[in-house]
Design an enzyme around this catalytic site. Structure first.
Site, PDB file in Angstrom:
ATOM      1  N   HIS A   1      63.349 -59.299  49.083  1.00 38.05           N
ATOM      2  CA  HIS A   1      64.426 -58.439  48.642  1.00 38.05           C
ATOM      3  C   HIS A   1      64.372 -57.666  47.389  1.00 38.05           C
ATOM      4  O   HIS A   1      63.466 -57.949  46.470  1.00 38.05           O
ATOM      5  CB  HIS A   1      65.911 -59.212  48.708  1.00 38.05           C
ATOM      6  CG  HIS A   1      66.285 -59.667  50.089  1.00 38.05           C
ATOM      7  ND1 HIS A   1      65.912 -60.734  50.495  1.00 38.05           N
ATOM      8  CD2 HIS A   1      67.146 -58.852  51.112  1.00 38.05           C
ATOM      9  CE1 HIS A   1      66.374 -60.722  51.963  1.00 38.05           C
ATOM     10  NE2 HIS A   1      67.178 -59.965  52.070  1.00 38.05           N
TER      11      HIS A   1
ATOM     12  N   LYS B   1      69.323 -58.430  44.104  1.00 41.81           N
ATOM     13  CA  LYS B   1      70.022 -59.147  45.067  1.00 41.81           C
ATOM     14  C   LYS B   1      70.432 -60.506  44.126  1.00 41.81           C
ATOM     15  O   LYS B   1      69.575 -61.156  43.353  1.00 41.81           O
ATOM     16  CB  LYS B   1      68.958 -59.730  46.285  1.00 41.81           C
ATOM     17  CG  LYS B   1      69.770 -60.556  47.188  1.00 41.81           C
ATOM     18  CD  LYS B   1      69.133 -60.688  48.334  1.00 41.81           C
ATOM     19  CE  LYS B   1      69.976 -61.448  49.372  1.00 41.81           C
ATOM     20  NZ  LYS B   1      71.035 -61.622  49.634  1.00 41.81           N
TER      21      LYS B   1
END
Ligand SMILES: NC(=O)c1ccc[n+]([C@@H]2O[C@H](COP(=O)([O-])OP(=O)(O)OC[C@H]3O[C@@H](n4cnc5c(N)ncnc54)[C@H](OP(=O)(O)O)[C@@H]3O)[C@@H](O)[C@H]2O)c1
Length: 240
Positions: A135, A139
């Site tokens: 990610h 995040k």
């Protein structure tokens, strides 16, 4: 349908955009800047609340909506150790709650493939397995909620794995299921389940190209939940 947006960041805004295009009305948009507006009087105008906020605030946000008698769809990750409390609150209030660690239709199909693959692999002990999630660096939580769902679904079906861990296991074929968490920019959200042996590997991967899939799934879930009572998940919405 009247929708209250609890959390108005990247997801809240993507949901607003799509909800308006589907003919829904947004009755309130709550972010950290207008928390004083987040009270039962304001949110009870909504047929359903969609909650994408922060791991720290999700529990209280969902509880406030349920106390006000408003059905809640939540996708916030990183608070799930308290989900059972929310499920109990929902049932005690005769309310409606739907949580998904990932609202994309593709990921929910991927979840089902992952479960079936784990069932098949249970008796083939030569294969070790791990999960990898990639990610963007903004995040907040690690591992991703989607990776935790994948890992738990594997652990329930593969007798040789008992717990998941984000620390690389000391040896192959450990009883711990390793979740490799990679953060880099730019990075489309990617989840891979890898079964590896000396002879061959089997890999399944899901890659999210945009937030649109999550927003679409969250709105489908809200449309499903508005006239329901009880605790639900995306399997109910998609009937898979
Ligand atoms: N389940 C899924 O399919 C899925 C998909 C994508 C993301 N997610 C998860 O959804 C969550 C939100 O993601 P995002 O990308 O939208 O994050 P984001 O852009 O950082 O937005 C978070 C929002 O929450 C607001 N907020 C902060 N404190 C709050 C409080 N006490 N009450 C209500 N709202 C508050 C923030 O306000 P300010 O901007 O004023 O700080 C912001 O509007 C994350 O946990 C993420 O992992 C889930």
């Amino acid at each position: 349908m009247n929708i209250a947006l609890i959390g108005y960041g990247k997801m809240g805004q993507a949901i607003e955009d799509l909800a308006l295009r589907r003919g829904h009305t947004i009755t309130c948009k709550i972010s950290s800047k207008n928390l004083q507006e987040f009270n039962p009087r304001v949110i009870q105008w909504a047929d359903v609340a969609i909650e994408f906020s922060t791991p720290e605030s999700a529990f209280a946000n969902i509880a406030t909506c349920l106390e006000a008698g408003v059905p809640v769809v939540s996708g916030t990750t990183g608070w799930l150790q308290r989900k059972e409390e929310i499920d109990r609150l929902c049932l005690s209030k005769n309310g409606a709650f739907l949580y998904a660690s990932n609202f994309s239709i593709g990921v929910n199909i991927f979840f089902e493939i992952n479960k079936r693959l784990a069932e098949l692999m249970n008796k083939y002990e030569v294969y070790d397995v791990d999960v990898c999630e990639i990610h963007h660096t903004a995040k907040l939580d690690k591992p991703s909620g989607t990776a935790i769902s994948l890992a738990n679904d594997i652990i329930q079906r593969l007798e040789r794995k008992k717990v998941w861990t984000i620390s690389p296991p000391a040896d192959n074929n450990s009883r711990s299921l390793y979740i490799d968490c990679i953060r880099k920019d730019p990075a489309p959200g990617t989840h891979t389940v890898r079964y590896t042996s000396e002879i061959d590997d089997i890999t399944i991967t899901h890659t999210a190209h945009s937030r649109l899939g999550f927003a679409k799934g969250a709105i489908l879930a809200a449309e499903y939940l508005a006239d329901k009572k009880g605790v639900f998940d995306m399997k109910d919405v998609l009937a898979i």
